[in-house]
Design a protein around this motif. Structure first.
Motif, PDB file in Angstrom:
ATOM      1  N   ASP A 364       0.918  -1.328  -0.183  1.00  0.00           N
ATOM      2  CA  ASP A 364      -0.177   0.019  -0.111  1.00  0.00           C
ATOM      3  C   ASP A 364       0.996   1.178  -0.048  1.00  0.00           C
ATOM      4  O   ASP A 364       0.512   2.137  -0.744  1.00  0.00           O
ATOM      5  CB  ASP A 364      -0.989  -0.073   1.247  1.00  0.00           C
ATOM      6  CG  ASP A 364      -2.013  -0.896   0.945  1.00  0.00           C
ATOM      7  OD1 ASP A 364      -2.086  -1.390  -0.140  1.00  0.00           O
ATOM      8  OD2 ASP A 364      -2.641  -1.365   1.818  1.00  0.00           O
ATOM      9  N   ASP A 365       1.783   1.267   0.652  1.00  0.00           N
ATOM     10  CA  ASP A 365       2.936   2.422   0.893  1.00  0.00           C
ATOM     11  C   ASP A 365       3.490   2.545  -0.570  1.00  0.00           C
ATOM     12  O   ASP A 365       3.692   3.807  -0.841  1.00  0.00           O
ATOM     13  CB  ASP A 365       4.041   2.064   2.016  1.00  0.00           C
ATOM     14  CG  ASP A 365       3.541   2.399   3.350  1.00  0.00           C
ATOM     15  OD1 ASP A 365       2.097   2.881   3.457  1.00  0.00           O
ATOM     16  OD2 ASP A 365       4.295   2.128   4.258  1.00  0.00           O
ATOM     17  N   GLU A 366       3.984   1.432  -0.890  1.00  0.00           N
ATOM     18  CA  GLU A 366       4.579   1.831  -2.493  1.00  0.00           C
ATOM     19  C   GLU A 366       3.578   2.193  -3.540  1.00  0.00           C
ATOM     20  O   GLU A 366       3.884   3.016  -4.446  1.00  0.00           O
ATOM     21  CB  GLU A 366       5.297   0.332  -2.955  1.00  0.00           C
ATOM     22  CG  GLU A 366       6.535  -0.049  -2.032  1.00  0.00           C
ATOM     23  CD  GLU A 366       7.028  -1.291  -2.458  1.00  0.00           C
ATOM     24  OE1 GLU A 366       8.090  -1.658  -2.396  1.00  0.00           O
ATOM     25  OE2 GLU A 366       6.113  -2.200  -2.863  1.00  0.00           O
ATOM     26  N   LEU A 367       2.274   1.755  -3.334  1.00  0.00           N
ATOM     27  CA  LEU A 367       1.315   2.222  -4.338  1.00  0.00           C
ATOM     28  C   LEU A 367       1.127   3.733  -4.168  1.00  0.00           C
ATOM     29  O   LEU A 367       0.975   4.405  -5.084  1.00  0.00           O
ATOM     30  CB  LEU A 367      -0.116   1.421  -4.059  1.00  0.00           C
ATOM     31  CG  LEU A 367      -0.162   0.024  -4.706  1.00  0.00           C
ATOM     32  CD1 LEU A 367      -1.150  -0.585  -4.300  1.00  0.00           C
ATOM     33  CD2 LEU A 367      -0.069   0.127  -6.182  1.00  0.00           C
ATOM     34  N   THR A 368       1.029   4.144  -2.771  1.00  0.00           N
ATOM     35  CA  THR A 368       0.905   5.581  -2.669  1.00  0.00           C
ATOM     36  C   THR A 368       1.894   6.377  -2.978  1.00  0.00           C
ATOM     37  O   THR A 368       1.797   7.331  -3.687  1.00  0.00           O
ATOM     38  CB  THR A 368       0.644   5.941  -1.061  1.00  0.00           C
ATOM     39  OG1 THR A 368      -0.338   4.841  -0.665  1.00  0.00           O
ATOM     40  CG2 THR A 368       0.428   7.106  -0.589  1.00  0.00           C
TER      41      THR A 368
END
Ligand SMILES: *Cc1c(COP(=O)(O)O)cnc(C)c1O
Length: 400
Positions: A364-368
Motif C-alpha cells: 500500500d505504501d509503495e502504491l501511494t
C-alpha cells in the motif's frame, strides 16, 4: 530461365529446387521495405566472410548479427530519435535487458526512477539480488536527488519520459544534466511519447529505448523493442553483447513494425487529442475524484509538459474514481467499446485497474508513493471516434 546459369540447368530437379532463382529488382525499386526472412547470407570467399563478423556496419552474414529488414527498422527509429544508430530486439524487455547487461558489471551502481515499467523494475531488482549491482530509486523530478545518489561506482541513470499510470513527466534536461556532470550515462525509455513527441537525445540522453510493441507497431499484433544510441562507440559495444544475448528481432516482426510505423504521425495525433478530450470531460464527471493528465492545468507536471512535450503528451492517462477499489473494478468490467487489457499504444482503447493487476505486487505504501490509489484506472486512448469512446466511458460510469 532468367538468373539461372548453365551450371544450375545441368543439375537434377531435387538440386535445382533447393536453389530457386533469387529475383533481383532492377530498373525499378520496391516502394515498401522488402522482407528478408532468410537468416543466413552466402559469401564469395572466407576473407569477406571473416570481415562481416566485425560489427553492425559490415556485410550481413547471420540474422542474429544483423538483417536488412531489421536494419531498415533500426535506421528508421534512429533517424526519428536523432541517434547515430539503433539495435532492434525481440521485445521492449529484450532491448532493456540487452542494454543493462551490456553496460553493467558486478559492483556497479544504477540510479533509476521509482515509478518504472514493472518488467524494468523487476529486472533491476534481480540485478541487485543476484548480480551484485546496486540500485537507488529516485522520484525523477529533482536533479539534486540524482546528485545526492551519485557514487563513484554509478554507471547509469535510468528514466522514463512519461510514467505509468499517472503520467508524471521526467525533467529530462535537468536529470540527464546532473548525470552527465558526473560522467554517468543516461538511458531513457521513451515508449509512451514516441520520437514524434519527445526526442531524449536532444536533452542529452545517451540511449533511448522503445517498446515498439506499443505505439511504433501500433496495432497490437507484433512485439519488438529498439535501443537507439547517441554515439557509435556505445552502439557497437552494446551490439557485441546483443549478438551474444540473442534477443534478436525476427525480420517479419521488424517488417510489421515498419508497416505500422508509417501511420505513426496520424495515429499519435488522434491518441493525443482523444486522451486530452476524455481527460477534460472525465475531470467534470461526478464519479471521478481526480484526473492525471499532464495536459490539464491541475497536473503537477503541467508546466514541465508544456515545455518538454509541446506537441502532445500521448494517449495514456489515469483517473481516480470516487467510489474507490470497487468502483474501479466495476468500471473496467462495464466498458464495451474499450477493452480491459494490459497494454497500450495500439489502435484500440484499453482500460486497466493497476492496483489489482499490473501493480499488484506493490505494498500500500509503495502504491501511494507511485501515486496509485485503490480507485485509479489507467486509460490508453485508441484511435476510434472520440465521441464513441466517451459514450462508452460514460455508460460504464453510469453503472457504478
Ligand atoms: C510495454 C513496455 C515495456 C516492455 O516492452 P515489451 O515489448 O512488452 O517487452 C517497457 N517499457 C514500457 C514503458 C512499456 O510500456
Amino acid at each position: 530461365m532468367g538468373g539461372m546459369s548453365d551450371y544450375h540447368h545441368g543439375l537434377r530437379p531435387e538440386s535445382r529446387i533447393v536453389h530457386p532463382p533469387v529475383t533481383e529488382v532492377t530498373g525499378s525499386r520496391p516502394l515498401g521495405v522488402p522482407l528478408h526472412q532468410g537468416h543466413v547470407f552466402a559469401f564469395p570467399d572466407s576473407d569477406t566472410l571473416a570481415d562481416a563478423f566485425g560489427g553492425p556496419d559490415k556485410a550481413f552474414l547471420y540474422s542474429r548479427n544483423g538483417n536488412p529488414t531489421v536494419r531498415s527498422l533500426e535506421h528508421a527509429v534512429a533517424d526519428l530519435e536523432g541517434g547515430s544508430g539503433a539495435l532492434a530486439a525481440s521485445t521492449g524487455m529484450g532491448a532493456i535487458t540487452t542494454v543493462l547487461l551490456a553496460l553493467l558489471r558486478s559492483g556497479d551502481h544504477v540510479i533509476a526512477q521509482r515509478s518504472l515499467y514493472g518488467g524494468t523494475f523487476a529486472t533491476l531488482a534481480d540485478l541487485a539480488a543476484r548480480w551484485g549491482v546496486s540500485v537507488t530509486h529516485v522520484r525523477g523530478d529533482d536533479p539534486e536527488e540524482v546528485r545526492a545518489a551519485l557514487r563513484p561506482t554509478t554507471r547509469l541513470l535510468y528514466l522514463e519520459t512519461v510514467s505509468n499510470p499517472t503520467a508524471r513527466v521526467a525533467d529530462l534536461p535537468a536529470l540527464i544534466g546532473a548525470a552527465r556532470e558526473a560522467g554517468v550515462l543516461s538511458v531513457v525509455d521513451n515508449t509512451f511519447t514516441t520520437p514524434l513527441l519527445c526526442r531524449p537525445i536532444e536533452h542529452g540522453a545517451d540511449i533511448v529505448i522503445h517498446s515498439a510493441t506499443k505505439y511504433l507497431g501500433g496495432h497490437s499484433d507484433v512485439m519488438a523493442g529498439v535501443a537507439v544510441f547517441a554515439d557509435t562507440g556505445l552502439h557497437h559495444r552494446v551490439w557485441h553483447h546483443a549478438v551474444e544475448q540473442g534477443a534478436t528481432l525476427d525480420p517479419f516482426a521488424a517488417w510489421l513494425t515498419l508497416r505500422g510505423m508509417q501511420t505513426l504521425g496520424l495515429r499519435i495525433r488522434r491518441h493525443n487529442e482523444t486522451a486530452l478530450d476524455l481527460a477534460g470531460r472525465l475531470a467534470a464527471h461526478p464519479a471521478v475524484a481526480a484526473v492525471h493528465h499532464p495536459g490539464l492545468p491541475g497536473h503537477p507536471d503541467h508546466e514541465l509538459a508544456r515545455r518538454l512535450l509541446p506537441d502532445g503528451q500521448g494517449g495514456v492517462f489515469a483517473v481516480d474514481l470516487a467510489g474507490g477499489r470497487e468502483a474501479a473494478r466495476a468500471f473496467v468490467g462495464a466498458v464495451r467499446l474499450a477493452s480491459l487489457a494490459p497494454s497500450l499504444g495500439g489502435v484500440h482503447t484499453l482500460v486497466l485497474h493497476p492496483a489489482s493487476t499490473s501493480h499488484r505486487q506493490l505494498s500500500d505504501d509503495e502504491l501511494t508513493a507511485a501515486g496509485i490509489g485503490p480507485g485509479t484506472v489507467r486509460i490508453a486512448a485508441g484511435i476510434e471516434h472520440p465521441e464513441d469512446v466517451w459514450a462508452d466511458l460514460e455508460q460504464a460510469l453510469a453503472k457504478l
